[in-house]
Design a protein around this motif. Structure first.
Motif, PDB file in Angstrom:
ATOM      1  N   SER A   1     -33.939  -5.171  57.025  1.00 14.34           N
ATOM      2  CA  SER A   1     -33.100  -5.318  58.215  1.00 14.34           C
ATOM      3  C   SER A   1     -32.170  -4.132  58.426  1.00 14.34           C
ATOM      4  N   ALA A   2     -31.651  -3.540  57.335  1.00 13.54           N
ATOM      5  CA  ALA A   2     -30.738  -2.409  57.481  1.00 13.54           C
ATOM      6  C   ALA A   2     -31.460  -1.183  58.024  1.00 13.54           C
ATOM      7  N   ALA A   3     -32.694  -0.942  57.582  1.00 14.47           N
ATOM      8  CA  ALA A   3     -33.458   0.192  58.097  1.00 14.47           C
ATOM      9  C   ALA A   3     -33.775  -0.007  59.576  1.00 14.47           C
ATOM     10  N   VAL A   4     -34.110  -1.227  59.946  1.00 13.07           N
ATOM     11  CA  VAL A   4     -34.364  -1.534  61.363  1.00 13.07           C
ATOM     12  C   VAL A   4     -33.098  -1.299  62.175  1.00 13.07           C
ATOM     13  N   ARG A   5     -31.938  -1.723  61.649  1.00 13.87           N
ATOM     14  CA  ARG A   5     -30.662  -1.531  62.336  1.00 13.87           C
ATOM     15  C   ARG A   5     -30.352  -0.044  62.502  1.00 13.87           C
ATOM     16  N   LEU A   6     -30.590   0.738  61.449  1.00 11.82           N
ATOM     17  CA  LEU A   6     -30.319   2.163  61.508  1.00 11.82           C
ATOM     18  C   LEU A   6     -31.159   2.835  62.598  1.00 11.82           C
ATOM     19  N   ARG A   7     -32.438   2.536  62.651  1.00 14.33           N
ATOM     20  CA  ARG A   7     -33.286   3.150  63.675  1.00 14.33           C
ATOM     21  C   ARG A   7     -32.840   2.734  65.081  1.00 14.33           C
TER      22      ARG A   7
ATOM     23  N   HIS B   1     -26.945  -3.278  49.631  1.00 13.53           N
ATOM     24  CA  HIS B   1     -27.146  -1.973  49.004  1.00 13.53           C
ATOM     25  C   HIS B   1     -26.794  -0.811  49.933  1.00 13.53           C
ATOM     26  N   TRP B   2     -26.490  -1.105  51.191  1.00 10.53           N
ATOM     27  CA  TRP B   2     -26.232  -0.069  52.176  1.00 10.53           C
ATOM     28  C   TRP B   2     -24.731   0.118  52.378  1.00 10.53           C
ATOM     29  N   ARG B   3     -24.352   1.361  52.728  1.00 10.08           N
ATOM     30  CA  ARG B   3     -22.948   1.666  53.005  1.00 10.08           C
ATOM     31  C   ARG B   3     -22.868   2.517  54.274  1.00 10.08           C
TER      32      ARG B   3
END
Length: 374
Positions: free
Chosen positions: A132-138, A267-269
């Motif tokens: 989900s975090a990678a999707v949010r970043l893109r 794990h994301w910041r």
């Protein structure tokens, strides 16, 4: 409207196959694991019992000839990926292949030709794209709120002892295609590429520093992307404190993740640049989001099947990632920069990641002398 239950099968029952089987089970009514193919009868029987698989076959050919399938998962050693994917496409079955998709760019191109001929897709397991975090970043990048990407760091610092390479196909150019650049770090730099887009140039170094392999055990690359972003990429299997780390420095924020074999939102910041503190409101971790893993990618594939859209990760996307690996080796072994698209045609690095240019490989003269003295 009730969605159909997709019929899936797995070829190969090694360690990674269990993750595929568990992912399919976690999808509940979305998918059913109906068959497995494995050349080792005892291992096949144990896998089938553990995962309640009804039909067991001794070969992929037998499985493809006898089962009606919506998706087949290839979980075999890397050397067999391309032939099995081609067989599945010719049988009319979409195929999900563990990384690396193939051992060379020429194998990828052969697969693409069969895909064009049959209209049946081959997809590659790059599950970290789907957290989900990678999707949010893109999504934030597409919205333009982070500004231009400027600097990135991609590190896969893992540890594999000598015993790990006792498995015959590991550490071999012929069977595994390469060392940590192909078999370990490829997940991290695939995620890097999914965020930053096309790369333009690579300058690299690689070495066999410690492990009993034919391949490298460490590689390092400096990559320039099409938009000017600069990134470092490190792949290692000699690092006792293991970590997987990605960092992206944009004009208005730094976004980074540190994990090992799979990440959750925790794990994301996210660190906004001075004057852009309000951007932090756009980065809200989801404590309930599942970790990056096979389930998320398989679920996305099934969603695409149901919607009639193109599933990921496509052969074209996977080829871009494999070309990054090939360019890393070519730059390291030739001692010069390599441009995107440069490795083509009859270039030796299209036919194999070693390119016939591994500096620590024994020379033909040495091999002939050994034969004479034997």
């Amino acid at each position: 409207m009730e969605r159909p239950k997709h019929r899936a099968a797995i070829i190969g029952t090694g360690g990674i196959a269990h993750r595929h089987a568990q992912a399919l089970a976690d999808l509940g009514d979305r998918a059913e694991l109906v068959a497995v193919a494995e050349i080792d009868p005892d291992r096949a029987a144990a896998f089938a019992e553990e995962h309640s698989v009804a039909n067991v076959y001794g070969s992929a050919e037998e499985l493809l000839a006898n089962e009606r399938l919506d998706l087949v998962h290839v979980c075999t050693p890397p050397k067999t990926h391309a032939p099995l994917a081609i067989a599945a496409m010719k049988a009319g079955v979409p195929v999900l292949v563990e990384k690396p998709t193939a051992l060379s760019l020429s194998e990828m191109d052969a697969m693409a030709a069969v895909q064009e001929e049959t209209g049946v897709p081959t997809l590659t397991v790059f599950q970290h794209r789907y957290g989900s975090a990678a999707v949010r970043l893109r999504r934030l990048i597409q919205a333009g709120v982070l500004g231009r990407p400027l600097v990135a760091v991609c590190e896969t610092l893992w540890y594999r002892d000598d015993a790990y390479f006792a498995v015959p196909w590991r550490g071999s150019w012929e069977a595994e295609g390469g060392g940590p650049t192909m078999g370990h770090g490829i997940h991290q730099f695939d995620l890097l590429l999914s965020v930053l887009g096309p790369w333009a140039e690579i300058r690299a170094a690689a070495g066999r520093l410690s492990r009993p392999t034919d391949t490298e055990d460490v590689s390092m690359a400096l990559a320039r992307f099409a938009d000017g972003t600069l990134a470092t990429v490190v792949n290692s299997v000699v690092s006792p404190r293991e970590t997987s780390r990605l960092r992206f420095d944009f004009e208005h924020a730094t976004v980074e993740v540190e994990h090992l074999y799979g990440y959750s939102d925790e794990h994301w910041r996210f660190t906004p640049a001075p004057g852009h503190e309000r951007l932090a409101d756009l980065w809200v971790n989801d404590a309930d989001a599942p970790p990056s893993g096979h389930r998320l990618q398989i679920e996305a594939i099934l969603d695409a099947f149901d919607a009639g859209t193109e599933p990921g990760v496509s052969l074209a996307d996977a080829r871009r990632t494999l070309e990054f690996a090939a360019a890393t080796y070519a730059s390291a072994f030739r001692g010069r920069p390599v441009l995107a698209g440069e490795i083509a045609g009859q270039d030796p690095f299209t036919r194999g990641m070693d390119g016939g240019a591994v500096p620590w490989a024994p020379s033909l003269k040495t091999l002939l002398e050994k034969d004479v003295n034997a």
